[in-house]
Design an enzyme around this catalytic site. Structure first.
Site, mmCIF file in Angstrom:
data_model
loop_
_atom_site.group_PDB
_atom_site.id
_atom_site.type_symbol
_atom_site.label_atom_id
_atom_site.label_comp_id
_atom_site.label_asym_id
_atom_site.label_seq_id
_atom_site.Cartn_x
_atom_site.Cartn_y
_atom_site.Cartn_z
ATOM 1 N N ASP A 9 -13.033 -6.397 4.103
ATOM 2 C CA ASP A 9 -11.900 -6.178 4.004
ATOM 3 C C ASP A 9 -10.233 -5.962 3.596
ATOM 4 O OD1 ASP A 9 -10.737 -2.954 4.263
ATOM 5 O OD2 ASP A 9 -9.816 -3.531 6.555
ATOM 6 N N ARG A 10 -9.306 -4.757 3.254
ATOM 7 C CA ARG A 10 -8.334 -5.455 3.133
ATOM 8 C C ARG A 10 -6.856 -5.379 4.270
ATOM 9 N NH1 ARG A 10 -4.296 -3.818 -1.524
ATOM 10 N NH2 ARG A 10 -3.396 -2.793 0.494
ATOM 11 N N ASP A 11 -6.442 -3.815 4.444
ATOM 12 C CA ASP A 11 -5.643 -3.491 5.484
ATOM 13 C C ASP A 11 -5.781 -3.670 7.060
ATOM 14 O OD1 ASP A 11 -3.648 -2.955 3.560
ATOM 15 O OD2 ASP A 11 -4.898 -1.176 2.964
ATOM 16 N N ASN A 19 0.178 1.604 6.944
ATOM 17 C CA ASN A 19 -0.662 2.898 6.148
ATOM 18 C C ASN A 19 0.431 2.922 4.938
ATOM 19 O OD1 ASN A 19 -2.446 3.792 7.872
ATOM 20 N ND2 ASN A 19 -0.593 4.718 9.491
ATOM 21 N N ARG A 103 -15.229 4.008 -3.207
ATOM 22 C CA ARG A 103 -14.860 4.411 -2.165
ATOM 23 C C ARG A 103 -15.764 3.995 -0.669
ATOM 24 N NH1 ARG A 103 -10.223 6.833 0.549
ATOM 25 N NH2 ARG A 103 -10.969 8.236 2.407
#
Ligand SMILES: [Mg+2]
Ligand SMILES: [Zn+2]
Length: 181
Positions: A9-11, A19, A103
């Protein structure tokens, strides 16, 4: 001979959670990320980012901003001699685009990566900070998933008290467990 990958995952996993991050100058790597990526790479794992970027669906930023953030990430990793092999992103949100398979927890991007990079998903791992990351890795039939305490990790653990997770303090601990698995 198929490759194995560590899906990331990135964030909240690779970079500090902001955010709807879309400004490259706000990109800060999470603790121990270069070391973790080096360890995985040195143990034969392709490094593949899979990220939900619904900010595009929401009209908050554009695809070019996502690409700029990914270029910045590669730049921040350059001094450590490690890089992400490929970035995959979903720019949709069900409220605006209806359901999509890309997604997370959908698996379309994992399948695309498997095809592009000749990856065996069953020999691969997923690391993330949200339930959707863990479910995506499971849905894609990855060998194992790791939930980090960074980003939304602690919130995810607290919100899902009855769900078993493989929890790691940070990405380096997850990487060590993966290479020793
Ligand atoms: Mg995340
Ligand atoms: Zn999508």
């Amino acid at each position: 001979m198929k490759e194995k990958a560590c899906f990331l995952d990135r964030d909240g996993t690779l970079n500090v959670e902001v955010n709807y991050l879309h400004e490259p100058e706000k990109l800060i790597l999470e603790k121990n990320v270069p070391e973790a990526l080096q360890l995985l790479r040195d143990n034969g794992f392709k490094l593949v980012v899979i990220t939900n970027q619904a900010g595009v669906a929401r009209g908050m930023y554009e695809e070019k901003d996502i690409i700029a953030v990914h270029e910045k990430m590669q730049e921040l990793l350059t001094p450590y001699n490690v890089k992400i092999d490929k970035f995959y992103y979903c720019m949709h949100h069900p409220e605006f685009n209806g359901e999509c398979d890309c997604r997370k927890p959908g698996t379309a991007l994992f399948k695309q990566a498997a095809e592009d990079l000749n990856i065996d998903l069953e020999q691969s791992f997923m690391i993330g900070d949200r339930l959707s990351d863990i479910e995506a890795g499971e849905n894609a039939k990855c060998r194992k998933t790791y939930l980090l305490k960074s980003g939304y990790g602690i919130k995810t653990i607290l919100a899902n008290p009855d769900r078993p997770f493989n929890i790691a303090e940070d990405i380096l601990e997850a990487a060590r467990k993966i290479v020793n698995a």
